[in-house]
Design a protein around this motif. Structure first.
Motif, mmCIF file in Angstrom:
data_model
loop_
_atom_site.group_PDB
_atom_site.id
_atom_site.type_symbol
_atom_site.label_atom_id
_atom_site.label_comp_id
_atom_site.label_asym_id
_atom_site.label_seq_id
_atom_site.Cartn_x
_atom_site.Cartn_y
_atom_site.Cartn_z
ATOM 1 N N THR A 268 24.698 50.630 -12.518
ATOM 2 C CA THR A 268 25.922 49.817 -12.488
ATOM 3 C C THR A 268 25.618 48.321 -12.426
ATOM 4 O O THR A 268 26.517 47.502 -12.607
ATOM 5 C CB THR A 268 26.754 50.153 -11.228
ATOM 6 O OG1 THR A 268 25.872 50.109 -10.091
ATOM 7 C CG2 THR A 268 27.394 51.533 -11.328
ATOM 8 N N LEU B 38 21.521 43.422 -14.097
ATOM 9 C CA LEU B 38 20.206 43.484 -14.739
ATOM 10 C C LEU B 38 19.903 44.895 -15.244
ATOM 11 O O LEU B 38 19.388 45.073 -16.357
ATOM 12 C CB LEU B 38 19.126 43.028 -13.746
ATOM 13 C CG LEU B 38 17.670 43.157 -14.203
ATOM 14 C CD1 LEU B 38 17.425 42.359 -15.485
ATOM 15 C CD2 LEU B 38 16.721 42.674 -13.092
ATOM 16 N N ARG C 268 25.472 55.156 -7.374
ATOM 17 C CA ARG C 268 25.837 55.628 -6.029
ATOM 18 C C ARG C 268 26.930 56.680 -6.091
ATOM 19 O O ARG C 268 27.029 57.523 -5.207
ATOM 20 C CB ARG C 268 26.282 54.460 -5.172
ATOM 21 C CG ARG C 268 25.104 53.666 -4.698
ATOM 22 C CD ARG C 268 25.456 52.924 -3.456
ATOM 23 N NE ARG C 268 25.792 51.533 -3.752
ATOM 24 C CZ ARG C 268 25.879 50.612 -2.817
ATOM 25 N NH1 ARG C 268 25.707 50.927 -1.564
ATOM 26 N NH2 ARG C 268 26.165 49.375 -3.141
ATOM 27 N N LEU D 160 20.148 54.442 -1.953
ATOM 28 C CA LEU D 160 18.867 54.014 -1.382
ATOM 29 C C LEU D 160 18.722 54.408 0.082
ATOM 30 O O LEU D 160 17.616 54.458 0.610
ATOM 31 C CB LEU D 160 18.724 52.482 -1.503
ATOM 32 C CG LEU D 160 18.591 51.937 -2.927
ATOM 33 C CD1 LEU D 160 18.670 50.416 -2.924
ATOM 34 C CD2 LEU D 160 17.279 52.406 -3.550
ATOM 35 N N ILE E 139 15.252 48.820 -9.903
ATOM 36 C CA ILE E 139 16.009 47.561 -9.959
ATOM 37 C C ILE E 139 17.043 47.470 -8.842
ATOM 38 O O ILE E 139 17.352 46.391 -8.346
ATOM 39 C CB ILE E 139 16.687 47.433 -11.359
ATOM 40 C CG1 ILE E 139 15.604 47.419 -12.455
ATOM 41 C CG2 ILE E 139 17.540 46.176 -11.441
ATOM 42 C CD1 ILE E 139 16.126 47.305 -13.876
ATOM 43 N N TYR F 73 18.944 38.282 2.796
ATOM 44 C CA TYR F 73 18.626 38.774 1.449
ATOM 45 C C TYR F 73 17.198 38.385 1.047
ATOM 46 O O TYR F 73 16.427 39.220 0.551
ATOM 47 C CB TYR F 73 19.632 38.221 0.426
ATOM 48 C CG TYR F 73 19.196 38.491 -0.987
ATOM 49 C CD1 TYR F 73 19.248 39.786 -1.519
ATOM 50 C CD2 TYR F 73 18.677 37.470 -1.796
ATOM 51 C CE1 TYR F 73 18.817 40.047 -2.814
ATOM 52 C CE2 TYR F 73 18.241 37.730 -3.086
ATOM 53 C CZ TYR F 73 18.311 39.013 -3.591
ATOM 54 O OH TYR F 73 17.872 39.283 -4.867
ATOM 55 N N LYS G 88 13.991 41.031 0.186
ATOM 56 C CA LYS G 88 13.191 41.138 -1.041
ATOM 57 C C LYS G 88 11.700 40.997 -0.731
ATOM 58 O O LYS G 88 10.867 41.717 -1.289
ATOM 59 C CB LYS G 88 13.626 40.076 -2.068
ATOM 60 C CG LYS G 88 15.048 40.227 -2.561
ATOM 61 C CD LYS G 88 15.339 41.605 -3.143
ATOM 62 C CE LYS G 88 14.744 41.842 -4.512
ATOM 63 N NZ LYS G 88 15.109 43.178 -5.046
ATOM 64 N N ILE H 212 19.617 34.926 -11.850
ATOM 65 C CA ILE H 212 19.830 35.543 -13.164
ATOM 66 C C ILE H 212 21.213 35.187 -13.698
ATOM 67 O O ILE H 212 22.228 35.422 -13.034
ATOM 68 C CB ILE H 212 19.658 37.077 -13.098
ATOM 69 C CG1 ILE H 212 18.286 37.439 -12.507
ATOM 70 C CG2 ILE H 212 19.817 37.689 -14.481
ATOM 71 C CD1 ILE H 212 18.049 38.942 -12.372
ATOM 72 N N SER I 110 27.162 40.426 -11.094
ATOM 73 C CA SER I 110 26.298 40.090 -9.963
ATOM 74 C C SER I 110 26.767 38.823 -9.240
ATOM 75 O O SER I 110 27.408 37.940 -9.829
ATOM 76 C CB SER I 110 24.891 39.883 -10.512
ATOM 77 O OG SER I 110 24.042 39.409 -9.524
#
Ligand code: NAP
Length: 343
Positions: A10, A13, A33, A63, A82, A156, A160, A188, A198
Motif C-alpha cells: 500500500t 515507494l 495489513r 510487522l 520496504i 522515526y 530507522k 522521497i 506518504s
C-alpha cells in the motif's frame, strides 16, 4: 526473472517498486495489513501503468505479529523489505515506531532466511546515516551512522537507525548465507499514485493549498520515488551489491524556499499559493514552545543543512537519478492530475 516479495504494497515507494518489478518481468507477492486494501494497490499499480497487475499475490501480514510472514516469503528469490511505520507526526511514545520497525524487520528477515531467500534489500533511510551529529558541513556517505543518542533525533529517525543496525547484526550472526543490501533514501518525492500518499508529500501539498504561508528555514535532500524504486531493483540483482549500503538522493540539499520557487516557476498559476518568503527561525521556535506544539519536532531541523553523496550508487550501480526540481514538480503535477489538492 525472479519471484520477489515486497512488503507493504500500500505504500508510496512499495507501489512504485512493484510497478517496476512487473515491468521488468518479475513476479511479485506483496504484504498488506488488510486484504481489504488489495483494490487500492491494484488501482495505484494501474495509475503507474504497470503491466500484469492481476498476477500480483497478496498476503495479509503485520510487522507486529508472526502471522502470514512464512506464507508471504514462500518461493521468493528476493525480498524487498520496504514497510515500516512512517508517521506524519511524532508518536506519544517512541516505541510505537521503533518496535514495529526493528522487530518487524527481524521477523521478516527470519522468515526470509528460513525460506531460502537469496538476497534481501532493506529500505532504510538517510535517517540512519546523517542525524544526531550536531552542526556539520561535511558530506555524509554510506560510512556514516546516525548517533541515536545525539541531538534532534526523533522517534522515526531512531527507528530507522535501530532497525537497520538490527538487520546487519542479524544477517552477520544468524543470516545463514542470505545476502543483505540496504538502500538509504532521503526525502522521497515524485508522482503519487493515489490519495493515501506518504508523509513526505505533505510539504508540497501544503505549499499548493495555502497551508504554508511562508517557508520555514528547513533544508531537505530529495529523491524521486521512481529513482528510489529503480535503485532497489539494481540493488536486488547487482552481484557486487551484497553487504553494501547505498544512499539514494538526487543531489544538493534543497531549502523549502527552493521547493516553493521550483513549483512557482514550473507550475505557474497552480502554484500561486506557494510561499514567497521564509519564516524566521525564532518565530517558529516561539510558536513551537507556545501555541503550535506540533512544530516541536521541526525545531532541531531549523537551519540545518545535511549534505550527502550519491556517488556510490552512481558508480557501482550505474544509477542516474532525476533532479531535485523534477522530483518535487512531479509530485505537484500528480496531485493536480489525480485531483488531490482539495483534501
Ligand atoms: P508510506 O507510503 O507511509 O508506506 C509505509 C508502508 O509501511 C505502508 O505500506 C504501511 O502500511 C506499512 N506499514 C507501516 N506500519 C506497518 C506495520 N505495523 N505492519 C505492516 N506494514 C506497516 O511511506 P513510504 O514513503 O512509501 O515509505 C516506505 C519506506 O521508505 C519506509 O521504510 C520508510 O521509512 C522509507 N523512507 C521513506 C522516505 C520518505 O521520504 N517517504 C525517506 C526515506 C526512507 P499501511 O498502508 O497499512 O499503513
Amino acid at each position: 526473472m525472479a519471484h520477489v516479495l515486497v512488503t507493504g504494497g500500500t505504500g508510496f515507494l512499495a507501489s512504485h517498486t512493484i510497478a517496476q518489478l512487473l515491468a521488468a518481468g518479475h513476479t511479485v507477492t506483496t504484504t498488506v495489513r488488510s486484504l481489504a486494501r488489495r483494490s487500492d494497490v491494484e488501482r495505484m499499480l494501474g495509475v503507474a501503468g504497470a503491466p500484469r497487475t492481476d498476477t500480483v499475490s497478496y498476503v495479509e501480514a503485520d510487522l507486529t505479529a508472526d502471522r502470514g510472514w512464512d506464507r508471504a516469503v514462500a518461493g521468493a528469490d528476493h525480498l524487498l523489505h520496504i514497510a515500516s511505520p512512517f508517521p506524519g507526526a511524532g508518536p506519544k511514545h517512541e516505541d510505537e515506531v521503533i518496535v514495529p520497525a526493528r522487530d518487524g524487520t527481524l521477523r521478516v528477515l527470519r522468515a526470509a532466511r528460513d525460506a531460502g531467500v537469496r538476497r534481501t534489500v532493506l529500505t532504510s533511510s538517510f535517517a540512519a546515516v546523517g542525524y544526531g551529529h550536531g552542526p556539520t558541513d561535511r558530506t555524509f556517505t554510506e560510512d556514516d551512522w546516525t548517533r541515536t543518542d545525539g541531538p534532534g533525533v526523533s522517534a522515526y529517525v531512531k527507528s530507522k537507525a535501530v532497525a537497520e543496525r538490527a538487520a546487519w547484526d542479524f544477517v552477520e550472526g544468524e543470516g545463514g548465507g542470505m545476502e543483505l543490501t540496504v538502500v538509504n533514501p532521503v526525502g522521497i518525492f515524485g508522482p503519487v499514485l493515489g490519495p493515501d500518499y506518504s508523509a513526505s508529500i505533505r510539504v508540497v501539498h501544503a505549499m499548493l493549498t495555502g497551508g504554508m504561508r511562508s517557508a520555514p528555514p528547513i533544508w531537505t535532500n530529495t529523491v524521486d520515488v521512481r529513482d528510489a524504486a529503480d535503485l532497489h531493483l539494481r540493488a536486488m540483482t547487482a552481484p557486487g551489491a551484497a553487504g553494501q549500503r547505498y544512499l539514494a538522493l538526487a543531489g544538493e540539499p534543497l531549502s523549502f524556499h527552493d521547493i516553493a520557487l521550483a513549483l512557482r516557476e514550473r507550475l505557474g498559476e497552480v502554484a500561486a499559493e506557494a510561499p514567497t518568503g521564509t519564516a524566521p527561525a525564532w518565530l517558529l521556535r516561539l510558536l513551537a514552545a507556545t501555541v503550535r506544539p506540533a512544530l516541536r519536532e521541526t525545531v532541531p531541523q531549523l537551519g540545518v543543512v545535511r549534505r550527502a553523496s550519491n556517488a556510490k550508487a552512481r558508480k557501482e550501480l550505474d544509477w542516474s537519478p532525476r533532479s531535485n526540481e523534477d522530483a518535487v514538480v512531479a509530485t505537484a503535477e500528480s496531485l493536480v492530475r489525480l485531483g488531490l489538492l482539495s483534501g
